[in-house]
Design a protein around this motif. Structure first.
Motif, PDB file in Angstrom:
ATOM      1  N   LYS A  53      42.327  50.535  32.716  1.00  0.00           N
ATOM      2  CA  LYS A  53      42.475  50.998  31.327  1.00  0.00           C
ATOM      3  C   LYS A  53      41.287  51.853  30.898  1.00  0.00           C
ATOM      4  N   VAL A  54      40.213  51.811  31.686  1.00  0.00           N
ATOM      5  CA  VAL A  54      39.014  52.601  31.399  1.00  0.00           C
ATOM      6  C   VAL A  54      39.264  54.037  31.847  1.00  0.00           C
ATOM      7  N   PRO A  55      39.018  55.031  30.978  1.00  0.00           N
ATOM      8  CA  PRO A  55      39.174  56.425  31.407  1.00  0.00           C
ATOM      9  C   PRO A  55      38.276  56.730  32.611  1.00  0.00           C
ATOM     10  N   GLY A  56      38.873  57.315  33.637  1.00  0.00           N
ATOM     11  CA  GLY A  56      38.117  57.663  34.835  1.00  0.00           C
ATOM     12  C   GLY A  56      38.172  56.619  35.940  1.00  0.00           C
ATOM     13  N   ILE A  57      38.805  55.473  35.684  1.00  0.00           N
ATOM     14  CA  ILE A  57      38.915  54.419  36.691  1.00  0.00           C
ATOM     15  C   ILE A  57      40.380  54.298  37.107  1.00  0.00           C
ATOM     16  N   GLY A  58      40.640  54.606  38.372  1.00  0.00           N
ATOM     17  CA  GLY A  58      41.980  54.450  38.918  1.00  0.00           C
ATOM     18  C   GLY A  58      42.097  53.129  39.675  1.00  0.00           C
ATOM     19  N   GLN A  59      43.240  52.898  40.261  1.00  0.00           N
ATOM     20  CA  GLN A  59      43.502  51.650  40.978  1.00  0.00           C
ATOM     21  C   GLN A  59      42.507  51.426  42.115  1.00  0.00           C
ATOM     22  N   ARG A  60      42.272  52.458  42.916  1.00  0.00           N
ATOM     23  CA  ARG A  60      41.349  52.326  44.055  1.00  0.00           C
ATOM     24  C   ARG A  60      39.928  52.004  43.606  1.00  0.00           C
ATOM     25  N   THR A  61      39.470  52.712  42.596  1.00  0.00           N
ATOM     26  CA  THR A  61      38.113  52.490  42.096  1.00  0.00           C
ATOM     27  C   THR A  61      37.990  51.101  41.491  1.00  0.00           C
TER      28      THR A  61
ATOM     29  N   LEU B 271      35.423  48.268  42.730  1.00  0.00           N
ATOM     30  CA  LEU B 271      34.494  47.596  41.822  1.00  0.00           C
ATOM     31  C   LEU B 271      34.580  46.083  41.965  1.00  0.00           C
ATOM     32  N   ILE B 272      35.778  45.581  41.999  1.00  0.00           N
ATOM     33  CA  ILE B 272      35.978  44.133  42.133  1.00  0.00           C
ATOM     34  C   ILE B 272      35.400  43.643  43.448  1.00  0.00           C
TER      35      ILE B 272
ATOM     36  N   THR C  25      23.918  45.829  33.728  1.00  0.00           N
ATOM     37  CA  THR C  25      25.289  46.079  34.160  1.00  0.00           C
ATOM     38  C   THR C  25      25.482  47.558  34.469  1.00  0.00           C
ATOM     39  N   PHE C  26      24.919  48.435  33.647  1.00  0.00           N
ATOM     40  CA  PHE C  26      24.963  49.879  33.904  1.00  0.00           C
ATOM     41  C   PHE C  26      24.351  50.182  35.261  1.00  0.00           C
ATOM     42  N   ARG C  27      23.186  49.613  35.531  1.00  0.00           N
ATOM     43  CA  ARG C  27      22.517  49.842  36.817  1.00  0.00           C
ATOM     44  C   ARG C  27      23.346  49.320  37.985  1.00  0.00           C
ATOM     45  N   LEU C  28      23.994  48.193  37.784  1.00  0.00           N
ATOM     46  CA  LEU C  28      24.849  47.624  38.815  1.00  0.00           C
ATOM     47  C   LEU C  28      26.051  48.533  39.082  1.00  0.00           C
ATOM     48  N   LEU C  29      26.630  49.074  38.011  1.00  0.00           N
ATOM     49  CA  LEU C  29      27.789  49.952  38.160  1.00  0.00           C
ATOM     50  C   LEU C  29      27.437  51.235  38.903  1.00  0.00           C
ATOM     51  N   ILE C  30      26.296  51.848  38.581  1.00  0.00           N
ATOM     52  CA  ILE C  30      25.976  53.128  39.223  1.00  0.00           C
ATOM     53  C   ILE C  30      25.559  52.956  40.678  1.00  0.00           C
ATOM     54  N   LYS C  31      25.284  51.727  41.099  1.00  0.00           N
ATOM     55  CA  LYS C  31      24.997  51.467  42.515  1.00  0.00           C
ATOM     56  C   LYS C  31      26.276  51.354  43.337  1.00  0.00           C
ATOM     57  N   THR C  32      27.419  51.270  42.661  1.00  0.00           N
ATOM     58  CA  THR C  32      28.701  51.141  43.327  1.00  0.00           C
ATOM     59  C   THR C  32      29.182  52.518  43.774  1.00  0.00           C
ATOM     60  N   ALA C  33      29.659  52.604  44.998  1.00  0.00           N
ATOM     61  CA  ALA C  33      30.151  53.876  45.545  1.00  0.00           C
ATOM     62  C   ALA C  33      31.263  54.438  44.660  1.00  0.00           C
ATOM     63  N   GLY C  34      31.141  55.713  44.316  1.00  0.00           N
ATOM     64  CA  GLY C  34      32.172  56.377  43.531  1.00  0.00           C
ATOM     65  C   GLY C  34      32.017  56.229  42.032  1.00  0.00           C
ATOM     66  N   ILE C  35      30.997  55.504  41.575  1.00  0.00           N
ATOM     67  CA  ILE C  35      30.782  55.316  40.145  1.00  0.00           C
ATOM     68  C   ILE C  35      29.500  56.045  39.759  1.00  0.00           C
ATOM     69  N   GLY C  36      29.648  57.072  38.955  1.00  0.00           N
ATOM     70  CA  GLY C  36      28.491  57.803  38.466  1.00  0.00           C
ATOM     71  C   GLY C  36      28.073  57.290  37.100  1.00  0.00           C
TER      72      GLY C  36
ATOM     73  N   MET D 143      38.112  37.520  37.603  1.00  0.00           N
ATOM     74  CA  MET D 143      39.551  37.209  37.687  1.00  0.00           C
ATOM     75  C   MET D 143      40.237  38.091  38.717  1.00  0.00           C
ATOM     76  N   GLN D 144      39.503  39.083  39.228  1.00  0.00           N
ATOM     77  CA  GLN D 144      40.035  40.048  40.180  1.00  0.00           C
ATOM     78  C   GLN D 144      41.281  40.734  39.622  1.00  0.00           C
ATOM     79  N   GLU D 145      41.105  41.301  38.420  1.00  0.00           N
ATOM     80  CA  GLU D 145      42.188  41.967  37.703  1.00  0.00           C
ATOM     81  C   GLU D 145      41.936  43.470  37.608  1.00  0.00           C
ATOM     82  N   PRO D 146      42.379  44.255  38.582  1.00  0.00           N
ATOM     83  CA  PRO D 146      42.176  45.699  38.496  1.00  0.00           C
ATOM     84  C   PRO D 146      42.921  46.340  37.330  1.00  0.00           C
ATOM     85  N   SER D 147      43.994  45.701  36.835  1.00  0.00           N
ATOM     86  CA  SER D 147      44.758  46.295  35.731  1.00  0.00           C
ATOM     87  C   SER D 147      43.920  46.423  34.471  1.00  0.00           C
ATOM     88  N   ILE D 148      42.964  45.540  34.277  1.00  0.00           N
ATOM     89  CA  ILE D 148      42.075  45.639  33.115  1.00  0.00           C
ATOM     90  C   ILE D 148      41.125  46.817  33.302  1.00  0.00           C
ATOM     91  N   LEU D 149      40.594  46.957  34.494  1.00  0.00           N
ATOM     92  CA  LEU D 149      39.646  48.039  34.771  1.00  0.00           C
ATOM     93  C   LEU D 149      40.301  49.418  34.745  1.00  0.00           C
TER      94      LEU D 149
END
Length: 191
Positions: free
Chosen positions: A112-120, A124-125, A71-82, A104-110
């Motif tokens: 809540k993570v520090p460093g993740i805004g609405q666009r990011t 991700l979704i 999952t970590f590897r998948l996340l860092i392959k996403t644009a804007g996610i270091g 569930m396509q719920e950006p409101s849950i994401l």
């Protein structure tokens, strides 16, 4: 690539560990979930790793299991996610919670993570919704809409994503959304 590393745990901090492997000490950055599940100092530890090579540093990341590392590897392959943001995501949400929020396509849950805004969160979704099941090895299915609505309602009432994700399993599916919210609130207040 360093697949995994086994050694004696020398030190642990809030976001990293020091592992002694035959006299060579490795500093390994990790998630809060991994830190919380570590053995005692001077005990043997195995972590599944990912080596990030940058111009100015070689950074080793370690995880308790394959799913979290994948999952970590998948996340860092996403644009804007270091790497730091990916660690923050995996420190805030479990792999299953992340997977469910994407399905569930719920950006409101994401968000809540520090460093993740609405666009990011929306990016991700969009980028991960088709990859998350196959890459992480989870056997998740589409979450019913009522669960999605319930999680949104609980998060908007101030409960954490983790609390909301845990409680939906105890709420009967035959209830309306308002009945589900009332039922969930009773369960949350009961502890």
């Amino acid at each position: 690539m360093i697949e995994r590393i086994t050694g004696k745990l020398l030190e642990k901090s809030t976001n990293s560990v020091c592992l002694d492997v035959n006299g060579i000490c490795y500093e390994i950055e990790t998630t809060s979930g991994t830190i919380n599940s570590l053995p005692h100092i001077n005990e043997k530890l195995t972590l599944f790793t990912h080596l990030l090579i940058r111009e100015d540093a070689h950074i080793l990341f370690g995880f308790n299991d394959h799913n979290t590392r994948n999952t970590f590897r998948l996340l860092i392959k996403t644009a804007g996610i270091g790497a730091r943001t990916a660690l923050s995501v995996l420190s805030t949400l479990t792999v299953e919670e992340l997977s469910n929020s994407i399905l569930m396509q719920e950006p409101s849950i994401l968000t809540k993570v520090p460093g993740i805004g609405q666009r990011t969160a929306e990016r991700l979704i969009l980028e991960l919704k088709n990859k998350i099941k196959s890459e992480t090895g989870l056997n998740s299915t589409q979450v019913p809409q009522i669960h999605s609505d319930l999680i949104n309602a609980l998060v908007s009432l101030g409960y954490s994503c983790k609390e909301a994700m845990k409680i939906i399993n105890f709420v009967p599916e035959n209830l309306t959304i308002s009945e589900s919210i009332k039922y969930a609130l009773k369960l949350l207040s009961a502890g």
